[in-house]
Scaffold this motif. Structure first.
Motif, PDB file in Angstrom:
ATOM      1  N   TRP A   1       0.823  -1.199   0.000  1.00 30.86           N
ATOM      2  CA  TRP A   1       0.000   0.000   0.000  1.00 30.86           C
ATOM      3  C   TRP A   1       0.859   1.252   0.000  1.00 30.86           C
ATOM      4  N   TYR A   2       0.450   2.230  -0.778  1.00 35.61           N
ATOM      5  CA  TYR A   2       1.175   3.489  -0.904  1.00 35.61           C
ATOM      6  C   TYR A   2       0.910   4.325   0.335  1.00 35.61           C
ATOM      7  N   ARG A   3       1.866   4.339   1.268  1.00 35.24           N
ATOM      8  CA  ARG A   3       1.694   5.046   2.543  1.00 35.24           C
ATOM      9  C   ARG A   3       2.242   6.462   2.402  1.00 35.24           C
ATOM     10  N   HIS A   4       1.461   7.323   1.779  1.00 33.90           N
ATOM     11  CA  HIS A   4       1.858   8.712   1.600  1.00 33.90           C
ATOM     12  C   HIS A   4       1.512   9.487   2.863  1.00 33.90           C
ATOM     13  N   ASP A   5       1.730  10.789   2.840  1.00 38.01           N
ATOM     14  CA  ASP A   5       1.454  11.625   4.005  1.00 38.01           C
ATOM     15  C   ASP A   5      -0.035  11.952   4.082  1.00 38.01           C
ATOM     16  N   LEU A   6      -0.860  10.928   4.244  1.00 39.35           N
ATOM     17  CA  LEU A   6      -2.296  11.114   4.302  1.00 39.35           C
ATOM     18  C   LEU A   6      -2.697  11.728   5.635  1.00 39.35           C
ATOM     19  N   THR A   7      -3.458  12.788   5.590  1.00 42.52           N
ATOM     20  CA  THR A   7      -3.956  13.431   6.802  1.00 42.52           C
ATOM     21  C   THR A   7      -5.469  13.562   6.707  1.00 42.52           C
ATOM     22  N   LEU A   8      -6.117  13.677   7.835  1.00 46.51           N
ATOM     23  CA  LEU A   8      -7.558  13.861   7.868  1.00 46.51           C
ATOM     24  C   LEU A   8      -7.859  15.355   7.730  1.00 46.51           C
ATOM     25  N   THR A   9      -8.318  15.752   6.561  1.00 41.77           N
ATOM     26  CA  THR A   9      -8.532  17.173   6.303  1.00 41.77           C
ATOM     27  C   THR A   9      -9.713  17.728   7.098  1.00 41.77           C
ATOM     28  N   ASP A  10     -10.624  16.870   7.537  1.00 43.55           N
ATOM     29  CA  ASP A  10     -11.743  17.297   8.389  1.00 43.55           C
ATOM     30  C   ASP A  10     -11.872  16.269   9.511  1.00 43.55           C
ATOM     31  N   PRO A  11     -10.874  16.209  10.396  1.00 41.08           N
ATOM     32  CA  PRO A  11     -10.783  15.111  11.359  1.00 41.08           C
ATOM     33  C   PRO A  11     -11.919  15.029  12.349  1.00 41.08           C
ATOM     34  N   CYS A  12     -12.620  16.122  12.616  1.00 36.99           N
ATOM     35  CA  CYS A  12     -13.650  16.107  13.643  1.00 36.99           C
ATOM     36  C   CYS A  12     -15.051  15.919  13.079  1.00 36.99           C
ATOM     37  N   ALA A  13     -15.150  15.563  11.818  1.00 38.11           N
ATOM     38  CA  ALA A  13     -16.459  15.275  11.240  1.00 38.11           C
ATOM     39  C   ALA A  13     -17.032  14.018  11.873  1.00 38.11           C
ATOM     40  N   GLU A  14     -18.358  13.934  11.933  1.00 41.31           N
ATOM     41  CA  GLU A  14     -19.000  12.722  12.437  1.00 41.31           C
ATOM     42  C   GLU A  14     -18.611  11.521  11.582  1.00 41.31           C
ATOM     43  N   LEU A  15     -18.435  11.736  10.295  1.00 40.59           N
ATOM     44  CA  LEU A  15     -17.992  10.669   9.400  1.00 40.59           C
ATOM     45  C   LEU A  15     -17.196  11.259   8.260  1.00 40.59           C
ATOM     46  N   SER A  16     -16.050  10.696   8.010  1.00 35.18           N
ATOM     47  CA  SER A  16     -15.245  11.047   6.848  1.00 35.18           C
ATOM     48  C   SER A  16     -14.649   9.763   6.290  1.00 35.18           C
ATOM     49  N   ALA A  17     -14.144   9.846   5.089  1.00 34.96           N
ATOM     50  CA  ALA A  17     -13.597   8.650   4.446  1.00 34.96           C
ATOM     51  C   ALA A  17     -12.357   8.997   3.660  1.00 34.96           C
ATOM     52  N   GLN A  18     -11.455   8.033   3.594  1.00 37.40           N
ATOM     53  CA  GLN A  18     -10.264   8.136   2.766  1.00 37.40           C
ATOM     54  C   GLN A  18     -10.119   6.827   2.005  1.00 37.40           C
ATOM     55  N   THR A  19      -9.524   6.889   0.828  1.00 34.56           N
ATOM     56  CA  THR A  19      -9.264   5.673   0.073  1.00 34.56           C
ATOM     57  C   THR A  19      -7.774   5.408   0.025  1.00 34.56           C
ATOM     58  N   ALA A  20      -7.412   4.139   0.004  1.00 37.18           N
ATOM     59  CA  ALA A  20      -6.020   3.730  -0.097  1.00 37.18           C
ATOM     60  C   ALA A  20      -5.779   3.138  -1.481  1.00 37.18           C
ATOM     61  N   ARG A  21      -4.543   3.176  -1.923  1.00 37.56           N
ATOM     62  CA  ARG A  21      -4.193   2.550  -3.199  1.00 37.56           C
ATOM     63  C   ARG A  21      -2.866   1.838  -3.064  1.00 37.56           C
ATOM     64  N   ILE A  22      -2.612   0.916  -3.969  1.00 37.76           N
ATOM     65  CA  ILE A  22      -1.358   0.180  -3.921  1.00 37.76           C
ATOM     66  C   ILE A  22      -0.237   1.033  -4.492  1.00 37.76           C
ATOM     67  N   ASP A  23       0.982   0.589  -4.257  1.00 32.37           N
ATOM     68  CA  ASP A  23       2.149   1.397  -4.608  1.00 32.37           C
ATOM     69  C   ASP A  23       2.263   1.617  -6.113  1.00 32.37           C
ATOM     70  N   LYS A  24       2.016   0.572  -6.894  1.00 33.49           N
ATOM     71  CA  LYS A  24       2.093   0.696  -8.344  1.00 33.49           C
ATOM     72  C   LYS A  24       0.773   0.204  -8.930  1.00 33.49           C
TER      73      LYS A  24
END
Length: 321
Positions: free
Chosen positions: A69-92
């Motif tokens: 998995w591509y572990r980039h500098d992912l941050t929660l842009t709206d961390p205090c939302a009741e619900l938020s989502a992020q997607t992950a992707r593979i390295d290549k």
């Protein structure tokens, strides 16, 4: 080409390997990570300026094994939302690569949409404490991620207090589209008479490998050009998932790899040809070649980790510059 119940067991760590992949309409994928965070909904218990990297680390730890998995500098842009989502992707990533959806609530990781590696067809849509995830999946006869016509929209709801995740359910067609992982259970789907559990034993594999020496490089720069033909000698259709096919390379160096391309349903008496230029089949082999010399290549279909069918061996010469 060879995730986790989206209900109350959504936070248990598990892995199912198959290739489904990125939501794109062409065979050439532009590696991107979708940011599907929700609108702001801060609460007194959550500090939006706090470091939420531990929650992101927990989410990545829950992703299916068998992928880089591509572990980039992912941050929660709206961390205090009741619900938020992020997607992950593979390295290549390739066109059929999975994009797991990770859910967060008030700065905490609450689970994956499903532990099964699925391909997204659209952005995740957030509405309060619910998220709609639209998946893309193959219908019979469809081989490449770009050509998948199946669509499944599933709504996931998160209880901000208990962090429990529920979903609107999955259609039978969608559940059967992933031969190795049922999104509703996180386990291999229940087999039907149309696709018996032992159908792999009805398959015959033939490997066509040129004997000419080649300079092993990337898939488009001199990788081994071979073809695997799979024939169904049974009486029922049979589908072989990516993670059920392995390629064994033996020689001065040895390697066993799992290509990231899914095979389609194979009707009784029919054959399919999978070329090394499909997805990562070519680089799957080339990555195992560390020195020059004579090599052999063999393909096999596994059932519960055991060989159910295997091909003949093909010999070739690798010449590293």
């Amino acid at each position: 080409m060879r995730l986790r119940n989206a209900t109350a067991a959504a936070s248990a760590i598990g892995a199912c390997l198959l290739v489904a992949g990125c939501a794109t309409d062409s065979d050439t994928e532009t590696p991107i990570t979708k940011d599907t965070t929700a609108a702001s909904g801060t609460t007194a218990e959550c500090d939006p300026s706090a470091d939420h990297s531990a929650a992101v680390d927990e989410a990545f730890a829950a992703l299916p094994s068998g992928y880089t998995w591509y572990r980039h500098d992912l941050t929660l842009t709206d961390p205090c939302a009741e619900l938020s989502a992020q997607t992950a992707r593979i390295d290549k990533p390739i066109v059929s690569s999975p994009e797991p959806v990770m859910f967060f609530s008030r700065g905490e990781f609450v689970g994956l949409a499903t532990v099964c590696p699925m391909k997204l067809a659209d952005q995740v849509r957030i509405d309060g404490t619910s998220a709609t995830v639209t998946y893309s999946f193959p219908r019979p006869g469809e081989t490449t991620g770009a050509g998948w016509s199946g669509r499944e929209a599933v709504t996931y709801s998160v209880d901000p207090n208990t962090k429990a995740i529920t979903n609107s359910g999955y259609s039978d067609e969608f559940r059967r589209s992933n031969p190795s992982c049922d999104p509703a259970t996180g386990q291999p789907p229940t087999q039907t008479s149309a696709a018996p559990a032992n159908c792999a034993t009805d398959l015959a594999l033939r490997l066509d490998v040129p004997t000419d020496a080649y300079s092993n490089g990337t898939e488009t720069e001199g990788a081994l050009d071979f073809t695997l033909t799979i024939t169904n000698n049974g009486q029922s259709p049979c589908r072989v998932a990516t993670n059920d096919i392995v390629l064994n390379v033996s020689g001065p160096t040895s390697n066993t790899c799992t290509p990231e391309v899914q095979a389609p349903d194979i009707a009784p008496g029919e054959s399919i040809d999978i070329a090394s230029k499909s997805g990562t089949w070519g680089t799957c082999v080339s990555d195992g070649l560390k020195s020059s010399g004579e090599y052999t290549l063999q393909a096999a279909v596994l059932v519960d980790g055991e060989k159910a069918a295997e091909s003949d061996t093909g010999s070739f010469t690798a010449a590293r510059s």
